[in-house]
Motif scaffolding. Sequence first.
Motif, mmCIF file in Angstrom:
data_model
loop_
_atom_site.group_PDB
_atom_site.id
_atom_site.type_symbol
_atom_site.label_atom_id
_atom_site.label_comp_id
_atom_site.label_asym_id
_atom_site.label_seq_id
_atom_site.Cartn_x
_atom_site.Cartn_y
_atom_site.Cartn_z
ATOM 1 N N GLN A 65 0.839 -1.197 0.000
ATOM 2 C CA GLN A 65 0.000 0.000 0.000
ATOM 3 C C GLN A 65 0.872 1.244 0.000
ATOM 4 O O GLN A 65 1.701 1.435 0.879
ATOM 5 N N GLN A 66 0.705 2.046 -1.020
ATOM 6 C CA GLN A 66 1.497 3.273 -1.145
ATOM 7 C C GLN A 66 1.076 4.266 -0.074
ATOM 8 O O GLN A 66 -0.098 4.588 0.060
ATOM 9 N N PRO A 67 1.995 4.721 0.755
ATOM 10 C CA PRO A 67 1.613 5.661 1.824
ATOM 11 C C PRO A 67 1.284 7.038 1.281
ATOM 12 O O PRO A 67 1.664 7.411 0.175
ATOM 13 N N TYR A 68 0.580 7.750 2.107
ATOM 14 C CA TYR A 68 0.204 9.126 1.816
ATOM 15 C C TYR A 68 1.437 10.030 1.842
ATOM 16 O O TYR A 68 2.349 9.870 2.652
ATOM 17 N N ILE A 128 -2.965 5.869 11.923
ATOM 18 C CA ILE A 128 -2.966 4.649 11.120
ATOM 19 C C ILE A 128 -3.955 3.683 11.762
ATOM 20 O O ILE A 128 -3.876 3.389 12.951
ATOM 21 N N THR A 129 -4.888 3.181 10.946
ATOM 22 C CA THR A 129 -5.933 2.312 11.464
ATOM 23 C C THR A 129 -6.268 1.250 10.415
ATOM 24 O O THR A 129 -5.606 1.137 9.383
ATOM 25 N N THR A 130 -7.299 0.466 10.691
ATOM 26 C CA THR A 130 -7.703 -0.605 9.786
ATOM 27 C C THR A 130 -8.829 -0.135 8.865
ATOM 28 O O THR A 130 -9.470 0.888 9.116
ATOM 29 N N ARG A 131 -9.068 -0.940 7.843
ATOM 30 C CA ARG A 131 -10.100 -0.596 6.860
ATOM 31 C C ARG A 131 -11.140 -1.712 6.766
ATOM 32 O O ARG A 131 -11.697 -1.970 5.699
ATOM 33 N N TYR A 132 -11.412 -2.361 7.875
ATOM 34 C CA TYR A 132 -12.321 -3.498 7.860
ATOM 35 C C TYR A 132 -13.738 -3.120 7.435
ATOM 36 O O TYR A 132 -14.471 -3.955 6.917
ATOM 37 N N ALA A 166 -8.937 5.257 1.873
ATOM 38 C CA ALA A 166 -7.614 4.793 2.283
ATOM 39 C C ALA A 166 -6.862 5.910 2.996
ATOM 40 O O ALA A 166 -6.161 5.679 3.982
ATOM 41 N N VAL A 167 -6.995 7.126 2.489
ATOM 42 C CA VAL A 167 -6.411 8.306 3.132
ATOM 43 C C VAL A 167 -7.493 9.372 3.216
ATOM 44 O O VAL A 167 -8.128 9.714 2.227
#
Length: 419
Positions: free
Chosen positions: A5-8, A62-66, A71-72
Amino acid sequence: MLAYQQPYTEPVHDRKRMLRVLMLSWEYPPYIVGGMGSHVAGLVPRLGGLATDHGRQQVDLITTRYAGGYAVETVNDFVTVHRLDLPPLDPHDLYNSVVASNEQLLAYARQLVLDRQYDLIHIHDWLAGPAGVALKYEWKVPLVTTIHATERGRHQGQICNYTSQQIDALEWQICHEAWRVIVCSNFMRNEVHRYFQQPQDKISVIPNGIDPARLHHCRPEERRTLRTRYAPNGERLLFYVGRIVHEKGLHVLLQAMPKILSRYPDVRLLVGGKNSRKMWPLAHELGVERSVVFLDFISDQERDMFYQIADAAIFPSLYEPFGIVALEAMALGCNVIASDVGGLGEVVQHLVNGLTVYPNDPDSIAWAVDQLFSNPTTAQQRRARALSMVRHHYNWSNIARQTSRVFETVVTERRQTDW
């Protein structure tokens, strides 16, 4: 293996005089399971931009995407949320699947730090513990840990299996590694002190809160319609909402129903919570199934509407670090009956803003219901005091300022310390 995953990439702006916080939390909207998610949701937007001796606070979460979400997400000029697509947790190997997922939190944080420098790392509970501790040593940045609940506390002081033993050991580690530990109640401060041998002066008590503006306030016709549906003949309504687990004490409330019904046969209990119907056999065994309505999962809006038609909300917990549900009920003008246990017993003050009962005691619950129904005038006075306390003592702006002061102190001490 999940795709990288490409960071912000941080936008270019004035980066001088910033106190930069990297926060790690397993829960954040739209993914909220319990009190931790509600806490982080209320706190984070208000932390960003607060002035400190080291400049305004900038927060990367930073957290989850459940449960989806961007994404950002830029929450405001000072807060950015980064959601990662993590593999589902293995319920048969919970601890190791969480630890494995922490590698992705760690990798993403390492990319973020390439174009910014953090002054502090803040983690919530054991779920983000491995990543938080690793980053502390890599960056030589102080760690602040918020403990929302403990594994031993959830199991009445017992370590019941190997997974619990692993979680308990990690909870000890993240408290030991922390420069400062934050808890939500004096009860939790004593628990962290007792279970993890942390000195009392290392532990800061900062309560949870609620945002009354985000609650759903019913129109009069909505209340009438809902009340007619569940109390068509003027029945008295009791309301329980929460997870259907032993520590929340729903079984104790059901055991109180025969005695309540012997005095007030028109009472009806509404039970909100995913899979609440699994408690029907107990209601049937007690002979009260005709007076209990199992609502199963209800939305936040539905929960708020039930608070406004119920004669009382009852929280019979056996273990409760804080009790946000009690604040939500108070903010919506509902009478509250709660176990005098943990932080819940600090929020609900007996005969002041509600009624408290002995934990795991059905007779005590029945007594409180009788007190409530027998004295409507004093109940109204308690509701008024409860509403005032919620507005003045449990608002998120005040809680964010208290948290910010902890951050400011920790960063100041770190800058005066050789590492």
